[in-house]
Design a protein around this motif. Sequence first.
Motif, PDB file in Angstrom:
ATOM      1  N   ARG A   1       0.852  -1.211  -0.055  1.00  0.00           N
ATOM      2  CA  ARG A   1       0.003   0.062  -0.182  1.00  0.00           C
ATOM      3  C   ARG A   1       0.782   1.410  -0.090  1.00  0.00           C
ATOM      4  O   ARG A   1       0.261   2.704   0.183  1.00  0.00           O
ATOM      5  CB  ARG A   1      -0.903   0.118   1.177  1.00  0.00           C
ATOM      6  N   GLY A   2       2.293   1.114  -0.090  1.00  0.00           N
ATOM      7  CA  GLY A   2       3.071   2.141   0.101  1.00  0.00           C
ATOM      8  C   GLY A   2       3.192   2.840   1.306  1.00  0.00           C
ATOM      9  O   GLY A   2       3.557   4.152   1.611  1.00  0.00           O
ATOM     10  N   LEU A   3       3.009   2.015   2.630  1.00  0.00           N
ATOM     11  CA  LEU A   3       3.096   2.548   3.893  1.00  0.00           C
ATOM     12  C   LEU A   3       4.189   1.709   4.255  1.00  0.00           C
ATOM     13  O   LEU A   3       4.717   0.671   4.075  1.00  0.00           O
ATOM     14  CB  LEU A   3       2.021   2.170   4.491  1.00  0.00           C
ATOM     15  N   ARG A   4       4.791   2.156   5.540  1.00  0.00           N
ATOM     16  CA  ARG A   4       5.631   1.485   6.504  1.00  0.00           C
ATOM     17  C   ARG A   4       5.275   1.656   7.907  1.00  0.00           C
ATOM     18  O   ARG A   4       4.517   2.396   8.455  1.00  0.00           O
ATOM     19  CB  ARG A   4       6.973   2.226   6.534  1.00  0.00           C
ATOM     20  N   PRO A   5       5.828   0.552   8.752  1.00  0.00           N
ATOM     21  CA  PRO A   5       5.205   0.556  10.407  1.00  0.00           C
ATOM     22  C   PRO A   5       5.572   1.823  11.146  1.00  0.00           C
ATOM     23  O   PRO A   5       4.954   2.239  12.268  1.00  0.00           O
ATOM     24  CB  PRO A   5       5.708  -0.627  11.007  1.00  0.00           C
ATOM     25  N   ALA A   6       6.685   2.367  10.777  1.00  0.00           N
ATOM     26  CA  ALA A   6       6.985   3.741  11.298  1.00  0.00           C
ATOM     27  C   ALA A   6       7.499   3.570  12.649  1.00  0.00           C
ATOM     28  O   ALA A   6       7.021   4.367  13.609  1.00  0.00           O
ATOM     29  CB  ALA A   6       6.170   5.159  11.127  1.00  0.00           C
ATOM     30  N   GLY A   7       7.994   2.654  12.960  1.00  0.00           N
ATOM     31  CA  GLY A   7       8.549   2.267  14.500  1.00  0.00           C
ATOM     32  C   GLY A   7       7.651   1.844  15.501  1.00  0.00           C
ATOM     33  O   GLY A   7       7.582   1.891  16.688  1.00  0.00           O
TER      34      GLY A   7
ATOM     35  N   LEU B   1      -1.718   4.079  12.044  1.00  0.00           N
ATOM     36  CA  LEU B   1      -0.390   4.560  12.645  1.00  0.00           C
ATOM     37  C   LEU B   1       0.665   4.520  11.597  1.00  0.00           C
ATOM     38  O   LEU B   1       1.719   4.892  11.921  1.00  0.00           O
ATOM     39  CB  LEU B   1       0.096   3.806  14.031  1.00  0.00           C
ATOM     40  N   ALA B   2       0.584   3.982  10.521  1.00  0.00           N
ATOM     41  CA  ALA B   2       1.534   3.751   9.476  1.00  0.00           C
ATOM     42  C   ALA B   2       1.942   4.829   8.941  1.00  0.00           C
ATOM     43  O   ALA B   2       0.792   5.831   8.595  1.00  0.00           O
ATOM     44  CB  ALA B   2       1.063   2.354   8.799  1.00  0.00           C
ATOM     45  N   LYS B   3       2.918   5.151   8.187  1.00  0.00           N
ATOM     46  CA  LYS B   3       3.398   6.027   7.618  1.00  0.00           C
ATOM     47  C   LYS B   3       3.634   5.952   6.099  1.00  0.00           C
ATOM     48  O   LYS B   3       3.930   4.778   5.669  1.00  0.00           O
ATOM     49  CB  LYS B   3       4.469   6.938   8.050  1.00  0.00           C
ATOM     50  N   LYS B   4       3.759   7.118   5.396  1.00  0.00           N
ATOM     51  CA  LYS B   4       4.082   6.574   3.914  1.00  0.00           C
ATOM     52  C   LYS B   4       5.298   6.428   3.972  1.00  0.00           C
ATOM     53  O   LYS B   4       6.290   6.796   4.720  1.00  0.00           O
ATOM     54  CB  LYS B   4       3.761   8.122   3.218  1.00  0.00           C
ATOM     55  N   LYS B   5       5.883   5.664   2.884  1.00  0.00           N
ATOM     56  CA  LYS B   5       7.227   4.996   2.717  1.00  0.00           C
ATOM     57  C   LYS B   5       7.970   6.149   2.300  1.00  0.00           C
ATOM     58  O   LYS B   5       7.525   7.164   1.626  1.00  0.00           O
ATOM     59  CB  LYS B   5       7.359   3.839   1.735  1.00  0.00           C
ATOM     60  N   ARG B   6       9.288   6.239   2.789  1.00  0.00           N
ATOM     61  CA  ARG B   6      10.143   7.400   2.157  1.00  0.00           C
ATOM     62  C   ARG B   6      10.723   6.917   0.924  1.00  0.00           C
ATOM     63  O   ARG B   6      10.957   5.908   0.466  1.00  0.00           O
ATOM     64  CB  ARG B   6      11.461   7.367   3.334  1.00  0.00           C
ATOM     65  N   PRO B   7      10.797   8.151  -0.011  1.00  0.00           N
ATOM     66  CA  PRO B   7      10.939   8.000  -1.439  1.00  0.00           C
ATOM     67  C   PRO B   7      12.685   7.718  -1.218  1.00  0.00           C
ATOM     68  O   PRO B   7      13.332   8.237  -0.354  1.00  0.00           O
ATOM     69  CB  PRO B   7      10.704   9.054  -2.045  1.00  0.00           C
ATOM     70  N   MET B   8      13.062   7.059  -2.567  1.00  0.00           N
ATOM     71  CA  MET B   8      14.661   6.817  -2.553  1.00  0.00           C
ATOM     72  C   MET B   8      15.218   8.299  -3.214  1.00  0.00           C
ATOM     73  O   MET B   8      14.722   8.996  -4.037  1.00  0.00           O
ATOM     74  CB  MET B   8      14.884   5.799  -3.427  1.00  0.00           C
TER      75      MET B   8
END
Length: 127
Positions: free
Chosen positions: A41-47, A72-79
Amino acid sequence: MPTTSLRYWDPEGEKFGIPTWPWGMGPDPEVMATERQLKARGLRPAGQAAAGQIGWRIRGGDRFANLFLVALAKKKRPMTPAMWASIRKALAARRVCPVCNTAKDYDISRKTGVCNDCPESGLEAAA
């Protein structure tokens, strides 16, 4: 519900410490998702700590997949360009033979540690 599924049925978290569900019987994926589902989904757990887990048995052992709250998930950081450059540099390093110090058009074998033109040197170094 099969007996093996009952082994992992612990939605209150009394047995495993966090809420646990059997494979295929977890909470709504819109509420909790695995790391792979978040990534899709383009998300990450964010700690965040795992809010639950899915349990299953394979080859006689227990396996678990952590579940994270989607809210609580945040968008993935772009490269960044620096990240891409670092990856290109690492991939290029896998193509340089440590014996003859030449760049090849293939990855150097991790088994022998040398290019195909230096097989004797690789066998002596491994021994």
